[in-house]
Design a protein around this motif. Sequence first.
Motif, PDB file in Angstrom:
ATOM      1  N   ALA A  47       0.852  -1.184   0.000  1.00 27.76           N
ATOM      2  CA  ALA A  47       0.000   0.000   0.000  1.00 27.76           C
ATOM      3  C   ALA A  47       0.889   1.236   0.000  1.00 27.76           C
ATOM      4  O   ALA A  47       1.969   1.237   0.594  1.00 27.76           O
ATOM      5  CB  ALA A  47      -0.912   0.017   1.217  1.00 27.76           C
ATOM      6  N   ILE A  48       0.413   2.269  -0.673  1.00 26.77           N
ATOM      7  CA  ILE A  48       1.050   3.590  -0.661  1.00 26.77           C
ATOM      8  C   ILE A  48      -0.001   4.546  -0.115  1.00 26.77           C
ATOM      9  O   ILE A  48      -1.111   4.612  -0.648  1.00 26.77           O
ATOM     10  CB  ILE A  48       1.478   4.039  -2.069  1.00 26.77           C
ATOM     11  N   ASP A  49       0.335   5.271   0.948  1.00 26.61           N
ATOM     12  CA  ASP A  49      -0.658   6.201   1.495  1.00 26.61           C
ATOM     13  C   ASP A  49      -0.573   7.549   0.788  1.00 26.61           C
ATOM     14  O   ASP A  49       0.277   7.765  -0.079  1.00 26.61           O
ATOM     15  CB  ASP A  49      -0.557   6.307   3.019  1.00 26.61           C
ATOM     16  N   ALA A  50      -1.472   8.448   1.144  1.00 23.74           N
ATOM     17  CA  ALA A  50      -1.607   9.728   0.455  1.00 23.74           C
ATOM     18  C   ALA A  50      -0.408  10.651   0.612  1.00 23.74           C
ATOM     19  O   ALA A  50      -0.274  11.631  -0.113  1.00 23.74           O
ATOM     20  CB  ALA A  50      -2.869  10.440   0.932  1.00 23.74           C
ATOM     21  N   VAL A  51       0.514  10.367   1.559  1.00 24.74           N
ATOM     22  CA  VAL A  51       1.726  11.176   1.711  1.00 24.74           C
ATOM     23  C   VAL A  51       2.967  10.447   1.205  1.00 24.74           C
ATOM     24  O   VAL A  51       4.088  10.874   1.439  1.00 24.74           O
ATOM     25  CB  VAL A  51       1.928  11.653   3.173  1.00 24.74           C
ATOM     26  N   GLY A  52       2.779   9.327   0.488  1.00 28.83           N
ATOM     27  CA  GLY A  52       3.889   8.630  -0.150  1.00 28.83           C
ATOM     28  C   GLY A  52       4.600   7.596   0.685  1.00 28.83           C
ATOM     29  O   GLY A  52       5.610   7.058   0.249  1.00 28.83           O
ATOM     30  N   SER A  53       4.101   7.287   1.872  1.00 31.46           N
ATOM     31  CA  SER A  53       4.700   6.185   2.641  1.00 31.46           C
ATOM     32  C   SER A  53       4.308   4.873   1.970  1.00 31.46           C
ATOM     33  O   SER A  53       3.172   4.712   1.516  1.00 31.46           O
ATOM     34  CB  SER A  53       4.206   6.197   4.083  1.00 31.46           C
ATOM     35  N   VAL A  54       5.256   3.941   1.906  1.00 39.01           N
ATOM     36  CA  VAL A  54       5.049   2.663   1.235  1.00 39.01           C
ATOM     37  C   VAL A  54       5.294   1.545   2.234  1.00 39.01           C
ATOM     38  O   VAL A  54       6.242   1.602   3.021  1.00 39.01           O
ATOM     39  CB  VAL A  54       6.054   2.477   0.072  1.00 39.01           C
ATOM     40  N   GLY A  55       4.455   0.533   2.183  1.00 37.50           N
ATOM     41  CA  GLY A  55       4.681  -0.651   3.001  1.00 37.50           C
ATOM     42  C   GLY A  55       4.233  -1.879   2.253  1.00 37.50           C
ATOM     43  O   GLY A  55       3.284  -1.828   1.470  1.00 37.50           O
ATOM     44  N   CYS A  56       4.932  -2.992   2.484  1.00 33.61           N
ATOM     45  CA  CYS A  56       4.568  -4.251   1.843  1.00 33.61           C
ATOM     46  C   CYS A  56       4.627  -5.381   2.849  1.00 33.61           C
ATOM     47  O   CYS A  56       5.601  -5.502   3.608  1.00 33.61           O
ATOM     48  CB  CYS A  56       5.519  -4.575   0.693  1.00 33.61           C
ATOM     49  N   ASP A  57       3.584  -6.219   2.848  1.00 32.56           N
ATOM     50  CA  ASP A  57       3.576  -7.471   3.595  1.00 32.56           C
ATOM     51  C   ASP A  57       4.119  -8.544   2.664  1.00 32.56           C
ATOM     52  O   ASP A  57       3.708  -8.617   1.502  1.00 32.56           O
ATOM     53  CB  ASP A  57       2.140  -7.842   4.002  1.00 32.56           C
ATOM     54  N   LEU A  58       5.024  -9.369   3.170  1.00 30.13           N
ATOM     55  CA  LEU A  58       5.586 -10.457   2.385  1.00 30.13           C
ATOM     56  C   LEU A  58       4.862 -11.747   2.728  1.00 30.13           C
ATOM     57  O   LEU A  58       4.580 -12.014   3.902  1.00 30.13           O
ATOM     58  CB  LEU A  58       7.070 -10.627   2.702  1.00 30.13           C
ATOM     59  N   ALA A  59       4.562 -12.573   1.730  1.00 32.49           N
ATOM     60  CA  ALA A  59       3.888 -13.847   1.968  1.00 32.49           C
ATOM     61  C   ALA A  59       4.788 -14.797   2.746  1.00 32.49           C
ATOM     62  O   ALA A  59       4.312 -15.596   3.543  1.00 32.49           O
ATOM     63  CB  ALA A  59       3.456 -14.475   0.650  1.00 32.49           C
ATOM     64  N   SER A  60       6.091 -14.707   2.528  1.00 32.21           N
ATOM     65  CA  SER A  60       7.071 -15.542   3.233  1.00 32.21           C
ATOM     66  C   SER A  60       8.184 -14.640   3.738  1.00 32.21           C
ATOM     67  O   SER A  60       8.609 -13.721   3.029  1.00 32.21           O
ATOM     68  CB  SER A  60       7.678 -16.578   2.298  1.00 32.21           C
ATOM     69  N   PRO A  61       8.681 -14.887   4.955  1.00 35.06           N
ATOM     70  CA  PRO A  61       9.790 -14.071   5.475  1.00 35.06           C
ATOM     71  C   PRO A  61      11.001 -14.093   4.534  1.00 35.06           C
ATOM     72  O   PRO A  61      11.232 -15.078   3.830  1.00 35.06           O
ATOM     73  CB  PRO A  61      10.120 -14.729   6.810  1.00 35.06           C
ATOM     74  N   ALA A  62      11.748 -13.006   4.535  1.00 33.46           N
ATOM     75  CA  ALA A  62      12.902 -12.872   3.639  1.00 33.46           C
ATOM     76  C   ALA A  62      14.085 -12.265   4.374  1.00 33.46           C
ATOM     77  O   ALA A  62      13.936 -11.579   5.379  1.00 33.46           O
ATOM     78  CB  ALA A  62      12.527 -11.985   2.452  1.00 33.46           C
ATOM     79  N   ARG A  63      15.274 -12.516   3.836  1.00 39.30           N
ATOM     80  CA  ARG A  63      16.481 -11.851   4.333  1.00 39.30           C
ATOM     81  C   ARG A  63      16.443 -10.400   3.876  1.00 39.30           C
ATOM     82  O   ARG A  63      15.872 -10.086   2.835  1.00 39.30           O
ATOM     83  CB  ARG A  63      17.724 -12.534   3.754  1.00 39.30           C
ATOM     84  N   MET A  64      17.064  -9.521   4.667  1.00 38.34           N
ATOM     85  CA  MET A  64      17.063  -8.103   4.299  1.00 38.34           C
ATOM     86  C   MET A  64      18.394  -7.472   4.655  1.00 38.34           C
ATOM     87  O   MET A  64      18.952  -7.749   5.714  1.00 38.34           O
ATOM     88  CB  MET A  64      15.940  -7.371   5.039  1.00 38.34           C
TER      89      MET A  64
END
Length: 157
Positions: A47-64
């Motif tokens: 999702a991207i909110d109206a002020v440009g913040s972005v977030g994503c839920d991952l279906a499976s955990p990942a390295r970062m």
Amino acid sequence: MFDMLSFTQRAAGVATASVLAAAPLAATASADRSGPLYFRAGTLSCAIDAVGSVGCDLASPARMTVKLAGDEVAIPFEVSQVVIDSAETPAHPGFAPGAYTLPGGNPGIDEVATGSDMWGPKLAYAGARCGVGFHGSFFCTSKGHSFGWYASAIAAS
């Protein structure tokens, strides 16, 4: 024999056709909105909110890994969410499971795309840009930061 004029005319025709093909997508996605834009890209629900913040839920955990002061720093645990929510901090793990996923699932990125290229659909909303890249990779940029997902790993800056 190579005919430059013919080549240029064909290239211009392809470019015009590409722009016209993308026009319906842009008109659909650019409708005035004030709330978040939800979408799904592969196994990421975002999702991207109206002020440009972005977030994503991952279906499976990942390295970062996160780029800090020029160094790639590995997060010492697998993450289930990635967020860009500040110009002062790089993209980072989130800790609100399901926050970027609608009940019943998010629409595909191709349904809300504002354009596309040879790799896949792209979108721009509230200053953020996200898209599908080479071999199904995915990226988002906003607030001067970015993250990319590929092969169950996330690189953030």
